[in-house]
Write an enzyme that holds these catalytic residues in place. Structure first.
Site, mmCIF file in Angstrom:
data_model
loop_
_atom_site.group_PDB
_atom_site.id
_atom_site.type_symbol
_atom_site.label_atom_id
_atom_site.label_comp_id
_atom_site.label_asym_id
_atom_site.label_seq_id
_atom_site.Cartn_x
_atom_site.Cartn_y
_atom_site.Cartn_z
ATOM 1 N N HIS A 63 20.427 -6.538 -62.334
ATOM 2 C CA HIS A 63 20.380 -7.974 -62.045
ATOM 3 C C HIS A 63 20.114 -8.692 -63.364
ATOM 4 C CE1 HIS A 63 20.342 -7.375 -57.656
ATOM 5 N NE2 HIS A 63 19.714 -6.258 -57.964
ATOM 6 N N LEU A 64 21.129 -9.377 -63.867
ATOM 7 C CA LEU A 64 20.968 -10.069 -65.155
ATOM 8 C C LEU A 64 20.597 -11.541 -64.961
ATOM 9 C CD1 LEU A 64 23.810 -8.432 -67.299
ATOM 10 C CD2 LEU A 64 21.477 -7.645 -66.862
ATOM 11 N N ARG A 65 20.570 -11.990 -63.702
ATOM 12 C CA ARG A 65 19.965 -13.276 -63.285
ATOM 13 C C ARG A 65 20.675 -14.537 -63.750
ATOM 14 N NH1 ARG A 65 17.544 -10.811 -59.285
ATOM 15 N NH2 ARG A 65 15.538 -9.846 -59.733
ATOM 16 N N ASP A 155 24.411 -7.086 -52.724
ATOM 17 C CA ASP A 155 23.097 -6.494 -53.003
ATOM 18 C C ASP A 155 21.970 -7.530 -53.027
ATOM 19 O OD1 ASP A 155 21.372 -4.242 -53.766
ATOM 20 O OD2 ASP A 155 21.072 -5.484 -55.524
ATOM 21 N N HIS A 182 23.973 -2.397 -49.953
ATOM 22 C CA HIS A 182 22.510 -2.397 -49.935
ATOM 23 C C HIS A 182 22.132 -2.104 -48.483
ATOM 24 C CE1 HIS A 182 18.447 -4.351 -50.796
ATOM 25 N NE2 HIS A 182 18.483 -4.327 -49.483
ATOM 26 N N ASN A 281 12.509 -3.184 -53.374
ATOM 27 C CA ASN A 281 13.415 -3.039 -52.227
ATOM 28 C C ASN A 281 14.580 -2.138 -52.622
ATOM 29 O OD1 ASN A 281 15.428 -3.313 -50.304
ATOM 30 N ND2 ASN A 281 15.258 -5.545 -50.134
ATOM 31 N N ASP A 308 18.954 -0.608 -60.940
ATOM 32 C CA ASP A 308 18.490 -1.736 -60.117
ATOM 33 C C ASP A 308 17.470 -2.574 -60.901
ATOM 34 O OD1 ASP A 308 18.359 -3.538 -58.082
ATOM 35 O OD2 ASP A 308 17.349 -2.223 -56.654
ATOM 36 N N HIS A 312 11.687 -10.248 -63.012
ATOM 37 C CA HIS A 312 11.084 -11.421 -62.366
ATOM 38 C C HIS A 312 10.060 -12.021 -63.317
ATOM 39 C CE1 HIS A 312 12.751 -10.898 -58.350
ATOM 40 N NE2 HIS A 312 12.468 -9.619 -58.405
HETATM 41 ZN ZN LIG Z 1 19.532 -3.692 -53.310
HETATM 42 ZN ZN LIG Z 2 19.643 -4.593 -56.688
#
Ligand SMILES: [Zn+2]
Ligand SMILES: [Zn+2]
Length: 456
Positions: A63-65, A155, A182, A281, A308, A312
């Protein structure tokens, strides 16, 4: 991409942990491999004595946001973290703001990756518009875009509607795409906070049953078989999930799966600390699950490791457990964790690590050239496939793109997130003694990391 390519002679590296040899990188390709190579005029020489050489790592899940949560990560900082972790290609998940559900958004992310220039950022396209789970996103337009999306995922959320999942699987067959699920049955996980078991009872937190993951995986394997399409299972976390995937593969179905570094090393007992750095998660599970995941990765039931990586900002993690965000960073520690969980335990050798962290994820992401007409292509001197996509996961042999990582397996050090390039600090491995260090990473013959630091 810049055209200013240098030649590098890497002396005394151990490809896949084998005999020491030299590697000559010229014009973005591996030009020669063998002992006692001569440096051509102008070549830079790197002494790699004692270092393991692996093909550049490929992450199917990060996740590069960006766009939307640049306070947590950007494509630039995420690319820096990836390079420092030994990655040369990273798939960026679609749960950004706006969601990566159109050609425009995936092209934006792809361009940001090219600007950063530290690894190939491969956007993942959303399966459903806005990740809302009610209608399919523009899968074909994303596949046809400059970003050439091949992996699609909601995801963060599960595509729980069986009809939509079936349609998505059918749709991506036209361009050899894959749906990455997911797997989280939403009704069975309402309000869930930690693995359902002894620890959830002890903490008085709502449990997250293994069956919520396993039921979706079983259903999706059956759907993939029914329509003859490709399913990829994200972050497998339970022993039962491994069994289901083993069964699906025994049938010859097109099912692949990934496991995260944290699920290979950590258990739900850490949640007893109430420290939300361990909130993730799917949740951390039991030692029995960890053992099954390791065995599944070792025997190939689980195809690959995917981070993953879920950065944050501090304020979203350093709060009470129930309010904290799910997720952990992982790009900068992945290889070290796999070293500890799989290599030091004797479950995988370095050739196995190269397979599970480079060759197989590259194949699943359609980056290994096998999907192109000429089986590898020769555009741009051999580092791109016939359709213009970058090649990854190729063996460390002459003619392969010079994507590689040099890793020192002999050192051990405590993980210090303060020194990480990621914009976020939520590493569950902080303070933990882990083996190894990425010393250098090369992307198409250009160093992105040297001496363990960003090369530019
Ligand atoms: Zn996921
Ligand atoms: Zn993920």
């Amino acid at each position: 991409m810049t055209g200013e390519r240098q030649a590098w002679l890497i002396r005394g590296a151990q490809p896949l942990g084998g005999e020491a040899t030299d590697l000559l990188l010229v014009d973005g390709l591996i030009a020669a491999v063998g002992p006692g190579l001569t440096a051509p005029p102008g070549a830079q020489v790197l002494d790699a004595t004692g270092l393991v050489a692996l093909p550049g790592l490929v992450d199917l899940h990060a996740h590069l946001r960006e766009p939307g949560r640049e306070d947590a990560e950007t494509v630039q900082t995420g690319s820096e973290a990836a390079a420092l972790g030994g990655f040369t290609a990273v798939h960026a998940m679609a749960n950004t703001d706006p969601v990566a559900d159109t050609a425009g958004v995936v092209e934006q992310i792809w361009r940001l990756g090219r600007q950063a220039g530290l690894c190939d950022v491969r956007p993942v396209g959303a399966v459903t518009a806005g990740l809302d789970g009610s209608r399919l996103a523009e899968l074909g337009a994303m596949a046809d875009s400059a970003a050439r999306v091949r992996v699609f995922s909601d995801d963060g959320r599960c595509v729980s509607d069986a009809v939509l999942m079936r349609r998505a699987l059918e749709y991506v067959k036209a361009f050899d795409g894959v749906i990455a699920q997911h797997a989280q049955e939403p009704r069975l996980t309402e309000g869930a906070q930690v693995n359902e078991g002894e620890i959830s009872g002890l903490l008085g937190l709502t449990g997250w049953p293994a069956v919520a993951e396993e039921a979706i995986i079983a259903r999706d394997c059956l759907l993939a078989a029914h329509v003859g399409s490709a399913l990829h299972v994200c972050h497998v976390s339970t022993a039962g999930s491994v069994e289901i995937i083993r069964w699906a593969k025994s049938k010859g179905w097109r099912v692949t799966a990934e496991v995260t570094p944290h699920h290979l090393l950590l258990t739900d007992e850490l949640a007893a600390s109430y420290d939300p750095v361990y909130k993730v998660n799917p949740p951390l599970r039991t030692q029995t699950d960890v053992d099954a995941l390791r065995a599944g990765l070792a025997d190939g039931t689980i195809d690959c490791v995917a981070t993953d990586h879920a950065p944050h900002p501090m304020e979203d993690k350093e709060t009470e457990w129930q309010a904290a965000a799910f997720g952990m960073t992982g790009l900068e520690t992945a290889l070290r964790v796999v070293h500890a969980a799989m290599v030091q335990t004797g479950l995988l050798d370095w050739a196995g690590v190269a397979d599970r962290m480079s060759a197989r994820p590259a194949a699943i992401g359609r980056l290994d050239g096998s999907g192109s007409l000429d089986g590898g292509g020769s555009l741009d001197g051999g580092s791109l496939d016939a359709g213009g996509a970058p090649l990854h996961g190729r063996p460390l042999e002459p003619g392969s793109p010079a994507n590689l990582v040099l890793y020192d397996p002999a050192v051990t050090a405590a993980v210090d997130p303060a020194g990480h390039a990621s914009r976020s600090r939520n590493s569950p491995f902080a303070g933990m003694m882990l083996p190894g260090q990425v010393v250098a990473t090369f992307l198409r013959g250009t160093p992105t990391v040297l001496d363990g630091k960003l090369a530019r």
